[in-house]
Design an enzyme around this catalytic site. Sequence first.
Site, PDB file in Angstrom:
ATOM      1  N   LYS A  93     -56.266  53.767  18.257  1.00 19.23           N
ATOM      2  CA  LYS A  93     -55.058  53.342  18.743  1.00 19.23           C
ATOM      3  C   LYS A  93     -54.529  51.854  18.935  1.00 19.23           C
ATOM      4  CE  LYS A  93     -51.896  55.086  22.512  1.00 19.23           C
ATOM      5  NZ  LYS A  93     -51.775  55.724  23.661  1.00 19.23           N
TER       6      LYS A  93
ATOM      7  N   SER B  47     -48.373  59.179  24.053  1.00 17.78           N
ATOM      8  CA  SER B  47     -48.126  58.089  23.362  1.00 17.78           C
ATOM      9  C   SER B  47     -49.107  57.951  22.008  1.00 17.78           C
ATOM     10  CB  SER B  47     -48.270  56.774  23.901  1.00 17.78           C
ATOM     11  OG  SER B  47     -49.339  56.621  24.690  1.00 17.78           O
TER      12      SER B  47
ATOM     13  N   SER C  30     -51.109  61.000  27.453  1.00 16.05           N
ATOM     14  CA  SER C  30     -51.009  60.235  26.248  1.00 16.05           C
ATOM     15  C   SER C  30     -52.011  60.868  25.089  1.00 16.05           C
ATOM     16  CB  SER C  30     -50.846  58.974  26.355  1.00 16.05           C
ATOM     17  OG  SER C  30     -49.599  58.554  26.832  1.00 16.05           O
TER      18      SER C  30
END
Lengths: 508, 528
Positions: free
Chosen positions: B82, B157, B181
């Site tokens: 990420k 996210s 997330s």
Amino acid sequence: MSAGAKSERVGLEGVRLVSEKEAAGGRLAREDLELVVGLEVHAELLTRSKMFCRCSTRFGDPPNTNVCPVCLGLPGALPVVNREAVRLAVIAALALNCRVNLRSRFARKNYFYPDLPKGYQISQYDEPLAVNGCVMIPGPPPKKIRIRRLHLEEDAGKSIHEGDDVTRAAYSLLDFNRCGAPLIEIVSEPDISSPEEARQYLEELRRILEFTGVSDVKMEEGSMRVDSNVSLRRLGQEQPGALVEVKNLNSFRAVVRALAYEKDRQSRILTAGGTVRRETRGWDESLEITVPLRLKETSEDYRYFPDPDLPPLILSEEWLESVKREMPPLPEEKKRYYVDVLGIPAYDASILTSSRKLSRFFDECVSRGADPKAISNWILSELLGYMNSRGLGPDAIPTSPEFLVKLIRLIDIGVISGRIAKDILVKMCETGRDPEEIVREEGLQQVTDRAFLEHVVDEVIAENLSAVEAIKKGRSKAMGFLVGQVMKKTGGKANPELVNIIIKSKLE
Amino acid sequence: MSGGALWNMKASALLELMMAGEVSATEVVEAFLDRISEVEPKVGAFLEVMRDEGLAQARRIDELRQSGEYPGLLGGLPVAVKDNICVAGTRCTCGSKMLANWVAPYDATVVKALKAQGAIIIGKTNMDEFAMGSSTENSALGLTRNPWDLRRVPGGSSGGSAAAVAAGQVPLALGSDTGGSVRQPAAFTGITGLKPTYGRVSRYGLVAFASSLDQIGPLAADVRDVCLLMDAISGFDERDSTSDNRPVPSYTRALSKSAKGLKAGVPRECLTQGVSRGVKECFERALEVMEDLGVEIEETSLPMIRYALDCYYIIAPAEASSNLSRFDGVRYGLRAEANGLEEMYVRTRRNFGPEVRRRIMLGTFVLSAGYYDAYYLRAAKVRTLIRRDFKRAFEEFDILLSPTTPTTAFLLGERTQDPLSMYMADVLTVPANLAGLPALSVPCGFEEDSNSGEDGDGDSGRRLPVGLQITGRPFDEETVLCAGHAFYQAVAPAVEAELARMRKDLGKESCGSACPQAQSPKGSAWKE
Ligand SMILES: [Zn+2]
């Protein structure tokens, strides 16, 4: 209620103070007003690495060389508490008679400034490391200044403004070498009632912090910084008037002058029936006045909250005990030892304990077998005299205990006279050389050759017949004069006792 | 069959093939890079693909193996990271204009650990800006679609990481989980994701959103693969003061344990928080599967979690407002041209997206003098009560079960105009962050009725995945993973058949008809 509203409230009380007095029909006189001062002192801790990272704390390196992701506030970097900083802060807290909290907590103080890379400073807020301490100042009369709290925090970086004027600079440069350096903040209660007391309090703090090895407390290098809160109070009343914060105090002298100035300024306002504004002022060194600092309209709200990156700082009883056990002696304890055990006069002992370096120098001389009183005299009169004349501080003692002890031994065994020894000390200090070497190479041994000295004495007697007459009439002062003349002719190398004996025998 | 393609295989299977010398790391990495080239235009999972470094890394692993050396636990496996986790020498944008060109000068501790175990980092994945969001639509730098239905969000996210794994672009990925997330996008994309116990995995090098809630977590096709990553990244880190130093077990080995006899609680509050009928039905079938496995299931109550979302939306923004102060244009990242300091701050920080700005303002407000006690302090107290509820529940139960999300993946743009409806997507995942507990989302089936959005009529022809959330005691990832694995084994045939079909179709589907917003390079949230 917001902080802004709170400050407003305090300001209004300042107004009421005056108007009540006026309502009572009295006029406020200067003598009715007492200075009320609290000091906030920041001292940089003597650790090798920074408060929350491993970067060096060395002073004077090229800009931005002692930096890493943590102290530059790079995204993703996290702080880790420096154990040594905690130990030194605890030593400071104990030396200042504080209660050490076994649980304290780091908090974030949020504000924007270019030299503050994270946009917040890691400090301590509602759970400080230590509280409720005190320091005795000598007076007269001696007085106890209470310490409200002592906490750990990190330093900011340094902004260097082009042209040195932040308002007109075309650009500013930033140096983060100092950023993240460990600091303690020591906040006193408003117990200080004169500029002189403030000076004594700071001297005492400096002595204790330096002596315990917590900080090198150099104001000129920024390792000790002072802010003050100043107000005036009507004698006999509890509540002081509006608080004025004075910043930019870069020396003890500046603190004393600024407080005196503020006392004068505020009492002039109050006696004229005016009100003192709650504000932040800066000390202008060149004009010797305080001026209002241009700050924002609203008062700063730092939005303190517990730093989620750092768990509470928990100290164990055992660890605290071990710090206590290994505590370096405090200056007062050391001084008592010098007076009671070594027989040093109190005044001399307090000078010897004014700095850790000096006291250590003295201790080492004594441990090398020197007579404490003699060595103390030499240090205080000759060595410090030399250092003062050259502007050297106690961390720049220009010779070693070994050499100083050697020098005194040379006097004791009669190789040199005390007078010559003073010259040799200067040479030792200037060159860092061994006194024995100086004596040997420069031929400074005392002259004890009796035949030679008799010859010189004969010459002096022949040249100073009036003095000889005076001696015969019983005026002993003239004796000293004759000895002095002999010393002069021998370049100070004659053994003064022997000269005395020879003159006496010649005149009998 | 398509299952035979390397990119369609799980990490554990790939590892076996590589160890047996049947395929090389280079072949594996090439297969995934090809798959990325093939489907990335549709999915948009990546912000950066490190093709050359990845291949160079793979060759090095192959050389190691050839010379008889052990290349590490993950030797040769591609991993996506990420884009809020620092990889030295690579941009770390956090999905924000503020850091669009910031190159991280150091490796996060987890990245160091991955490299040390021979993993090959082949890309940085898209995300909601600074991890604030539940759909990845708040990214300022790209749009990510749900591979199951390209009209839908992948969740967030960590939407990029989840979509990449689901689409077969990478077998393993790291995300970060502050309020769900990792788990919520895992559920939306039919894969497995774990939020470890707070302190189990180092946060050093993870760009902070809310420090007391953030935790890096793995995403993969199944529990076994999640364990592979956990074995590599767990453990104490002296650079993270909140990391925990208790010993770390081998999670992979823990999977052999049976789930039989485990006591599972089902908090009744979890089924009232806007849970859709389809999700509820799927969850009830999952409970039956669990019972068949010998798990004892009982209803329970966590009364305080009704306040979890409110509590979260005070604490998280408060911490974020402070954490994001460093993006001031002074030292790195975007700096706007301005006359003077104040103006520079203002103009620079205007480049945060609307959701980030909203949270900074909210956080600044709740920490302000006069409001601190009423908001932040009270939220901190509620948090303590939530922890207490969990503690009490775990005296009785080994694990707690709930759906991961109240609904399946919603349509792109469906919730961007209504932040509160977006926040609701995290209502079931936020409690584990507040209490610092380990929580896993594992696929449990598919929603029978599509939860159509305003224009949805279920004509996509594909059912959407539903996630089962398993929450455990602090530092008891073992039990959570063990239960998750046993459960997944039971549903895997059905789930994986659907997954394989979806992946195959994804390769064929033309984007034009499937994605109505294909022409827009950015999420609609960004247009404000
Ligand atoms: Zn550093």
